[in-house]
Design a protein around this motif. Structure first.
Motif, PDB file in Angstrom:
ATOM      1  N   SER A 166     -38.001   6.557  15.691  1.00  0.00           N
ATOM      2  CA  SER A 166     -36.915   7.526  15.838  1.00  0.00           C
ATOM      3  C   SER A 166     -35.957   7.060  16.923  1.00  0.00           C
ATOM      4  O   SER A 166     -36.318   7.030  18.100  1.00  0.00           O
ATOM      5  N   LYS A 167     -34.764   6.724  16.509  1.00  0.00           N
ATOM      6  CA  LYS A 167     -33.738   6.300  17.472  1.00  0.00           C
ATOM      7  C   LYS A 167     -33.433   7.432  18.463  1.00  0.00           C
ATOM      8  O   LYS A 167     -33.232   7.182  19.647  1.00  0.00           O
ATOM      9  N   THR A 168     -33.425   8.653  17.978  1.00  0.00           N
ATOM     10  CA  THR A 168     -33.142   9.794  18.850  1.00  0.00           C
ATOM     11  C   THR A 168     -34.225   9.949  19.913  1.00  0.00           C
ATOM     12  O   THR A 168     -33.923  10.146  21.092  1.00  0.00           O
ATOM     13  N   ALA A 169     -35.475   9.846  19.502  1.00  0.00           N
ATOM     14  CA  ALA A 169     -36.578   9.949  20.469  1.00  0.00           C
ATOM     15  C   ALA A 169     -36.477   8.842  21.507  1.00  0.00           C
ATOM     16  O   ALA A 169     -36.694   9.081  22.702  1.00  0.00           O
ATOM     17  N   ALA A 170     -36.130   7.649  21.075  1.00  0.00           N
ATOM     18  CA  ALA A 170     -35.971   6.529  22.011  1.00  0.00           C
ATOM     19  C   ALA A 170     -34.826   6.814  22.981  1.00  0.00           C
ATOM     20  O   ALA A 170     -34.957   6.591  24.193  1.00  0.00           O
ATOM     21  N   ARG A 171     -33.717   7.311  22.472  1.00  0.00           N
ATOM     22  CA  ARG A 171     -32.559   7.604  23.335  1.00  0.00           C
ATOM     23  C   ARG A 171     -32.863   8.697  24.352  1.00  0.00           C
ATOM     24  O   ARG A 171     -32.303   8.686  25.455  1.00  0.00           O
ATOM     25  N   LEU A 172     -33.714   9.634  24.002  1.00  0.00           N
ATOM     26  CA  LEU A 172     -34.075  10.706  24.938  1.00  0.00           C
ATOM     27  C   LEU A 172     -34.864  10.185  26.133  1.00  0.00           C
ATOM     28  O   LEU A 172     -34.956  10.860  27.158  1.00  0.00           O
ATOM     29  N   GLN A 173     -35.405   8.985  26.029  1.00  0.00           N
ATOM     30  CA  GLN A 173     -36.125   8.361  27.140  1.00  0.00           C
ATOM     31  C   GLN A 173     -35.190   7.597  28.091  1.00  0.00           C
ATOM     32  O   GLN A 173     -35.586   7.250  29.203  1.00  0.00           O
ATOM     33  N   ILE A 174     -33.977   7.331  27.663  1.00  0.00           N
ATOM     34  CA  ILE A 174     -33.052   6.532  28.471  1.00  0.00           C
ATOM     35  C   ILE A 174     -32.728   7.193  29.816  1.00  0.00           C
ATOM     36  O   ILE A 174     -32.746   6.504  30.842  1.00  0.00           O
ATOM     37  N   PRO A 175     -32.454   8.502  29.870  1.00  0.00           N
ATOM     38  CA  PRO A 175     -32.214   9.106  31.191  1.00  0.00           C
ATOM     39  C   PRO A 175     -33.411   8.945  32.137  1.00  0.00           C
ATOM     40  O   PRO A 175     -33.228   8.752  33.348  1.00  0.00           O
ATOM     41  N   TYR A 176     -34.597   8.993  31.603  1.00  0.00           N
ATOM     42  CA  TYR A 176     -35.827   8.783  32.382  1.00  0.00           C
ATOM     43  C   TYR A 176     -35.833   7.374  32.974  1.00  0.00           C
ATOM     44  O   TYR A 176     -36.086   7.186  34.169  1.00  0.00           O
ATOM     45  N   ALA A 177     -35.503   6.386  32.153  1.00  0.00           N
ATOM     46  CA  ALA A 177     -35.459   4.993  32.625  1.00  0.00           C
ATOM     47  C   ALA A 177     -34.391   4.814  33.707  1.00  0.00           C
ATOM     48  O   ALA A 177     -34.638   4.166  34.733  1.00  0.00           O
ATOM     49  N   ILE A 178     -33.237   5.422  33.510  1.00  0.00           N
ATOM     50  CA  ILE A 178     -32.157   5.299  34.492  1.00  0.00           C
ATOM     51  C   ILE A 178     -32.562   5.953  35.814  1.00  0.00           C
ATOM     52  O   ILE A 178     -32.373   5.385  36.893  1.00  0.00           O
ATOM     53  N   TRP A 179     -33.152   7.140  35.742  1.00  0.00           N
ATOM     54  CA  TRP A 179     -33.563   7.844  36.957  1.00  0.00           C
ATOM     55  C   TRP A 179     -34.655   7.066  37.691  1.00  0.00           C
ATOM     56  O   TRP A 179     -34.633   6.974  38.919  1.00  0.00           O
ATOM     57  N   VAL A 180     -35.587   6.501  36.960  1.00  0.00           N
ATOM     58  CA  VAL A 180     -36.658   5.727  37.601  1.00  0.00           C
ATOM     59  C   VAL A 180     -36.091   4.446  38.214  1.00  0.00           C
ATOM     60  O   VAL A 180     -36.529   4.023  39.289  1.00  0.00           O
ATOM     61  N   ALA A 181     -35.114   3.835  37.564  1.00  0.00           N
ATOM     62  CA  ALA A 181     -34.467   2.664  38.166  1.00  0.00           C
ATOM     63  C   ALA A 181     -33.770   3.066  39.472  1.00  0.00           C
ATOM     64  O   ALA A 181     -33.876   2.359  40.484  1.00  0.00           O
ATOM     65  N   PHE A 182     -33.092   4.204  39.477  1.00  0.00           N
ATOM     66  CA  PHE A 182     -32.460   4.713  40.692  1.00  0.00           C
ATOM     67  C   PHE A 182     -33.518   5.035  41.745  1.00  0.00           C
ATOM     68  O   PHE A 182     -33.357   4.718  42.928  1.00  0.00           O
ATOM     69  N   ALA A 183     -34.624   5.637  41.330  1.00  0.00           N
ATOM     70  CA  ALA A 183     -35.734   5.913  42.249  1.00  0.00           C
ATOM     71  C   ALA A 183     -36.281   4.612  42.821  1.00  0.00           C
ATOM     72  O   ALA A 183     -36.708   4.566  43.983  1.00  0.00           O
ATOM     73  N   GLY A 184     -36.260   3.557  42.026  1.00  0.00           N
ATOM     74  CA  GLY A 184     -36.692   2.250  42.508  1.00  0.00           C
ATOM     75  C   GLY A 184     -35.803   1.758  43.643  1.00  0.00           C
ATOM     76  O   GLY A 184     -36.298   1.241  44.649  1.00  0.00           O
ATOM     77  N   TYR A 185     -34.491   1.932  43.469  1.00  0.00           N
ATOM     78  CA  TYR A 185     -33.559   1.583  44.545  1.00  0.00           C
ATOM     79  C   TYR A 185     -33.894   2.383  45.805  1.00  0.00           C
ATOM     80  O   TYR A 185     -33.993   1.825  46.905  1.00  0.00           O
ATOM     81  N   LEU A 186     -34.048   3.710  45.654  1.00  0.00           N
ATOM     82  CA  LEU A 186     -34.347   4.556  46.813  1.00  0.00           C
ATOM     83  C   LEU A 186     -35.660   4.141  47.469  1.00  0.00           C
ATOM     84  O   LEU A 186     -35.747   4.018  48.692  1.00  0.00           O
ATOM     85  N   ASN A 187     -36.679   3.929  46.640  1.00  0.00           N
ATOM     86  CA  ASN A 187     -38.005   3.565  47.152  1.00  0.00           C
ATOM     87  C   ASN A 187     -37.957   2.229  47.902  1.00  0.00           C
ATOM     88  O   ASN A 187     -38.481   2.115  49.017  1.00  0.00           O
ATOM     89  N   ALA A 188     -37.327   1.230  47.315  1.00  0.00           N
ATOM     90  CA  ALA A 188     -37.233  -0.080  47.974  1.00  0.00           C
ATOM     91  C   ALA A 188     -36.441   0.029  49.282  1.00  0.00           C
ATOM     92  O   ALA A 188     -36.846  -0.543  50.308  1.00  0.00           O
ATOM     93  N   ALA A 189     -35.357   0.771  49.260  1.00  0.00           N
ATOM     94  CA  ALA A 189     -34.539   0.931  50.464  1.00  0.00           C
ATOM     95  C   ALA A 189     -35.314   1.687  51.542  1.00  0.00           C
ATOM     96  O   ALA A 189     -35.227   1.335  52.729  1.00  0.00           O
ATOM     97  N   ILE A 190     -36.067   2.683  51.156  1.00  0.00           N
ATOM     98  CA  ILE A 190     -36.884   3.433  52.126  1.00  0.00           C
ATOM     99  C   ILE A 190     -37.915   2.489  52.747  1.00  0.00           C
ATOM    100  O   ILE A 190     -38.143   2.505  53.957  1.00  0.00           O
ATOM    101  N   TRP A 191     -38.531   1.656  51.935  1.00  0.00           N
ATOM    102  CA  TRP A 191     -39.503   0.687  52.473  1.00  0.00           C
ATOM    103  C   TRP A 191     -38.830  -0.233  53.496  1.00  0.00           C
ATOM    104  O   TRP A 191     -39.338  -0.446  54.583  1.00  0.00           O
ATOM    105  N   ILE A 192     -37.663  -0.766  53.126  1.00  0.00           N
ATOM    106  CA  ILE A 192     -36.966  -1.702  54.014  1.00  0.00           C
ATOM    107  C   ILE A 192     -36.499  -1.010  55.301  1.00  0.00           C
ATOM    108  O   ILE A 192     -36.654  -1.548  56.397  1.00  0.00           O
ATOM    109  N   LEU A 193     -35.961   0.176  55.168  1.00  0.00           N
ATOM    110  CA  LEU A 193     -35.391   0.885  56.327  1.00  0.00           C
ATOM    111  C   LEU A 193     -36.453   1.479  57.266  1.00  0.00           C
ATOM    112  O   LEU A 193     -36.132   1.833  58.396  1.00  0.00           O
ATOM    113  N   ASN A 194     -37.670   1.604  56.773  1.00  0.00           N
ATOM    114  CA  ASN A 194     -38.700   2.283  57.562  1.00  0.00           C
ATOM    115  C   ASN A 194     -39.897   1.410  57.852  1.00  0.00           C
ATOM    116  O   ASN A 194     -40.997   1.910  58.103  1.00  0.00           O
ATOM    117  N   LYS A 195     -39.705   0.088  57.882  1.00  0.00           N
ATOM    118  CA  LYS A 195     -40.802  -0.841  58.181  1.00  0.00           C
ATOM    119  C   LYS A 195     -41.279  -0.641  59.605  1.00  0.00           C
ATOM    120  O   LYS A 195     -40.550  -0.373  60.513  1.00  0.00           O
TER     121      LYS A 195
END
Length: 158
Positions: free
Chosen positions: A129-158
């Motif tokens: 289902s292309k629609t079901a796959a597309r509904l997961q895209i916001p999740y992937a984008i948010w987790v990628a953004f969370a990855g940026y935040l998480n990595a930056a928090i690690w670097i800034l708080n060593k």
């Protein structure tokens, strides 16, 4: 009508329950935002539960779409839903590692695994289902953004 709605309700409840259990288990660790240096682009803390609530509903709907698809091969549906289930488990694990254990580098590695599982879920959902796959895209984008935040928090708080 009920038989068509039931899988959607159950699937949404499962996704929300994972998020709810995670929030419950990390509720005493949320003061972390007052104790660490936050990176640029950090959203306000109230936004996280709003976004996650929406994402869990989208995840549940997309999983139900796969589960209820009558035209798809059962083995392909099962494989796709197993990977989705693994992503839910890793999603749950990340919160504990980041908030309760405050192991930011390990949490970042967990997020990378989560992003891989989400992208794999999208690739397995897409032929069904292309629609079901597309509904997961916001999740992937948010987790990628969370990855940026998480990595930056690690670097800034060593």
């Amino acid at each position: 009508m009920r038989s068509k709605v039931k899988p959607y309700v159950i699937s949404i409840v499962i996704a929300l329950a994972v998020g709810g259990a995670s929030a419950f288990l990390t509720r005493n660790s949320m003061d972390i935002y007052n104790e660490i240096v936050m990176p640029p682009l950090s959203p306000p803390s109230w936004l996280f539960p709003v976004v996650w609530g929406i994402l869990y509903v989208l995840m549940g709907v997309s999983a139900a779409m796969i589960y209820t698809d009558k035209n798809a091969d059962d083995d392909k549906k099962r494989d796709a839903l197993k990977v989705y289930g693994a992503s839910l488990a890793v999603n749950f694990l990340w919160s504990l590692v980041f908030f309760n254990m405050r192991m930011f580098l390990t949490a970042f590695a967990v997020l990378l695994l989560l992003l891989f599982l989400i992208l794999r879920t999208i690739s397995l959902y897409s032929p069904i289902s292309k629609t079901a796959a597309r509904l997961q895209i916001p999740y992937a984008i948010w987790v990628a953004f969370a990855g940026y935040l998480n990595a930056a928090i690690w670097i800034l708080n060593k």
